[in-house]
Scaffold this active site. Structure first.
Site, PDB file in Angstrom:
ATOM      1  N   HIS A  68       1.777   4.530  -2.813  1.00  0.00           N
ATOM      2  CA  HIS A  68       1.896   5.986  -2.600  1.00  0.00           C
ATOM      3  C   HIS A  68       3.271   6.468  -3.069  1.00  0.00           C
ATOM      4  O   HIS A  68       3.396   7.516  -3.704  1.00  0.00           O
ATOM      5  CB  HIS A  68       1.771   6.314  -1.105  1.00  0.00           C
ATOM      6  CG  HIS A  68       0.374   6.264  -0.564  1.00  0.00           C
ATOM      7  ND1 HIS A  68      -0.648   7.024  -1.092  1.00  0.00           N
ATOM      8  CD2 HIS A  68      -0.169   5.575   0.479  1.00  0.00           C
ATOM      9  CE1 HIS A  68      -1.761   6.783  -0.390  1.00  0.00           C
ATOM     10  NE2 HIS A  68      -1.497   5.910   0.566  1.00  0.00           N
ATOM     11  N   HIS A  83       0.838  -1.208   0.000  1.00  0.00           N
ATOM     12  CA  HIS A  83       0.000   0.000   0.000  1.00  0.00           C
ATOM     13  C   HIS A  83       0.873   1.259   0.000  1.00  0.00           C
ATOM     14  O   HIS A  83       0.732   2.128  -0.870  1.00  0.00           O
ATOM     15  CB  HIS A  83      -0.913  -0.011   1.231  1.00  0.00           C
ATOM     16  CG  HIS A  83      -1.781   1.197   1.359  1.00  0.00           C
ATOM     17  ND1 HIS A  83      -3.085   1.227   0.923  1.00  0.00           N
ATOM     18  CD2 HIS A  83      -1.532   2.448   1.845  1.00  0.00           C
ATOM     19  CE1 HIS A  83      -3.598   2.436   1.139  1.00  0.00           C
ATOM     20  NE2 HIS A  83      -2.674   3.194   1.717  1.00  0.00           N
ATOM     21  N   GLU A  84       1.774   1.356   0.967  1.00  0.00           N
ATOM     22  CA  GLU A  84       2.620   2.553   1.060  1.00  0.00           C
ATOM     23  C   GLU A  84       3.543   2.646  -0.159  1.00  0.00           C
ATOM     24  O   GLU A  84       3.861   3.741  -0.624  1.00  0.00           O
ATOM     25  CB  GLU A  84       3.431   2.553   2.358  1.00  0.00           C
ATOM     26  CG  GLU A  84       2.599   2.476   3.646  1.00  0.00           C
ATOM     27  CD  GLU A  84       1.519   3.549   3.766  1.00  0.00           C
ATOM     28  OE1 GLU A  84       1.703   4.654   3.222  1.00  0.00           O
ATOM     29  OE2 GLU A  84       0.466   3.275   4.396  1.00  0.00           O
ATOM     30  N   GLU A 100      -4.836   7.622  -2.875  1.00  0.00           N
ATOM     31  CA  GLU A 100      -5.359   6.334  -2.411  1.00  0.00           C
ATOM     32  C   GLU A 100      -5.703   5.421  -3.592  1.00  0.00           C
ATOM     33  O   GLU A 100      -5.658   4.202  -3.465  1.00  0.00           O
ATOM     34  CB  GLU A 100      -6.579   6.530  -1.510  1.00  0.00           C
ATOM     35  CG  GLU A 100      -6.240   7.062  -0.125  1.00  0.00           C
ATOM     36  CD  GLU A 100      -5.261   6.179   0.657  1.00  0.00           C
ATOM     37  OE1 GLU A 100      -5.353   4.946   0.550  1.00  0.00           O
ATOM     38  OE2 GLU A 100      -4.397   6.738   1.359  1.00  0.00           O
TER      39      GLU A 100
HETATM   40 ZN   LIG Z   1      -2.870   5.277   2.012  1.00  0.00          ZN
END
Ligand SMILES: [Zn+2]
Length: 495
Positions: free
Chosen positions: A269, A265-266, A295
């Site tokens: 980003h 997830h990170e 997101e």
């Molecule tokens: Zn996030």
């Protein structure tokens, strides 16, 4: 003053602004990862001073003169400069009516409030956090009034995270989602009641998990010269330009899957930030354009890619070797079922792809009611628990697993939560478009995400803040349509 001299002034301003943001960002990252707990009071003062300097830089007479000149001569400049002027004007209109003292006090309050939240969560004590949270909500509401006196304060907050987003649009979006998601979750969840995840429980040493994180970052194509990973209680990503992006994770020794999906997830980003165009990264147009677009990238990698059959089958051989012999008997299908379990639960960050948006809806409803004055902050825990029962059918045993679980409100991020659900929906529409152009799953099966990264970079990352989020999204996918997201989920689970 010549146009050239004016542009020189603008670039001097951008350099200073970057330096202040850089300094406070480093302190934030430090405070959340390695700084000793006792440092928070001093850090609060320093962050307050830095906030004051930033405020003066972007509101003082010198700035106002420069902005006035830039606006007057806007037509003389290229498209990037025109966009910079537009963004500067927007920021200035937001900040100009906030008194300087209140601005600095707010930066201090947030440091104290984050500290109070950490303690309260640890001790399961909402009462000790309540005075700080009350002040945070009061302040963000007051600021929203300063920023846009004639608008609904919650609209103003939503707009700060996602340009153009309104309560009306959110109500429509969430209404549609809820109508289809609740029955979908109810249909899928029973199929996962007997999933055996015991192989993924037990002792997974943090040292081995750290190596696994390195492996995952490699698969994702994260440039390690410009991106590092740290450890924190609540994983986040922070960036200071495309040359310095920092992701974080949290290792639970009884569950390697938790950190695995935090890293992916990170990492999503981080890819976005690392892909911003060279020419704009240090200036006003640098960085990701909005929370929902951000997101959409992180959740695209975490769920759409990371929880696909192709991805899980591709990394299983590495996992078997790294954590031998614990996973020797696990088949790709079993692994896939473990990471795609649908089960209504208490914790948003651990929630599955199907029920996740319901967690977001709880927060959306609550912050909307507080800002409208229909709910008191002291009544939050009770309402939180009631909505969890209504939307997810679960009982919240204690506040540390309920209203105290997220850092967002403690950190002043009111209006942020809807971005997570909108980002998920954006992601499904990006996938639909991407599949028209490239062999998404062929690449994932081979562990080669180059084409996927390239597709996203060309259409999204490189633009930084050159386009507003709605415009950027629609230029690629057409209008936002929550049905595409639900159809994607139904497809993944074969419903
Ligand atoms: Zn996030």
């Amino acid at each position: 003053m010549t146009d050239e001299k004016l542009l020189q002034k603008l670039s001097e301003y951008e350099r200073k602004r970057f330096a202040y943001t850089h300094a406070s960002g480093i302190m934030y990252y430090d405070g959340d990862t390695v700084a000793p707990p006792g440092s928070y009071l001093v850090r609060g003062d320093t962050m307050g001073e830095l906030a004051m300097l930033s405020y003066k830089l972007s509101t003082g007479k010198r700035f106002e003169d420069m902005l006035g000149e830039l606006i007057a001569r806007k037509e003389n400049f290229d498209a990037v400069t025109k966009r910079k002027i537009e963004l500067l004007k927007r920021d200035y209109d937001e900040i100009k009516n906030v008194p300087a003292r209140e601005y600095a006090d707010y930066a201090r309050l947030l440091v104290e409030s984050m500290n109070a939240w950490r303690e309260a969560k640890k001790n399961n004590s909402f009462e000790t956090f309540l005075p700080f949270l009350t002040r945070v909500f009061e302040t963000v509401k007051r600021f929203a009034r300063y920023m846009a006196p004639d608008s609904d304060p919650y609209d103003t907050m939503l707009d700060r995270y996602e340009k153009g987003l309104t309560v009306k649009a959110c109500d429509g979006f969430f209404g549609k989602l809820r109508a289809r998601l609740v029955p979908l979750a109810a249909e899928i969840a029973p199929r996962y009641e007997n999933v055996d995840d015991s192989a993924f429980r037990g002792c997974y040493p943090a040292a081995l998990q750290r190596e696994f994180s390195e492996y995952l970052m490699g698969v994702m194509g994260l440039d390690r010269e410009r991106c590092i990973i740290g450890e924190t209680e609540h994983p986040f990503t922070t960036n200071f330009s495309k040359y310095d992006v920092r992701i974080t994770t949290h290792y639970y020794e009884d569950s390697p899957v938790s950190s695995m999906y935090s890293v992916i997830h990170e990492g999503g980003h981080a890819l976005y930030e690392l892909g911003v165009g060279d020419d704009i990264t240090l200036g006003i147009c640098g960085g990701g354009v909005s929370m929902a677009i951000h997101e959409s990238q992180s959740r695209f990698y975490e769920n759409i890619i990371g929880r696909s059959r192709e991805f899980t089958a591709m990394i299983l051989p590495y996992l078997r070797k790294q954590f031998a012999p614990r996973l020797d008997g696990v088949t790709p299908e079993e692994f896939w079922r473990v990471v795609t379990v649908v089960k209504p639960s208490l914790i948003r960050t651990e929630a599955d792809e199907v029920t996740y948006a319901l967690h977001v809806m709880v927060r959306y409803e609550l912050e909307k009611q507080i800002v409208a004055g229909n709910l008191k902050v002291k009544d939050l825990p009770g309402e939180w628990n009631r909505l969890y029962r209504e939307y997810l059918g679960v009982d919240v045993p204690r506040d540390s697993e309920g209203v105290l679980q997220d850092m967002h409100w403690a950190d002043g991020n009111v209006g942020y939560f809807p971005s997570y659900a909108i980002g998920s929906a954006y992601g499904a529409q990006f996938l639909r478009e991407m599949q028209k152009d490239i062999d998404v799953w062929g690449g994932v099966s081979k562990g080669d995400l180059t084409e996927i990264n390239g597709w996203l970079c060309d259409r999204i990352w490189k633009y930084g803040q050159l386009r507003d989020p709605g415009e950027l999204f629609e230029s690629i996918c057409g209008p936002l349509d929550p049905d595409v997201f639900i159809d994607y989920l139904a497809g993944r689970y074969g419903v």
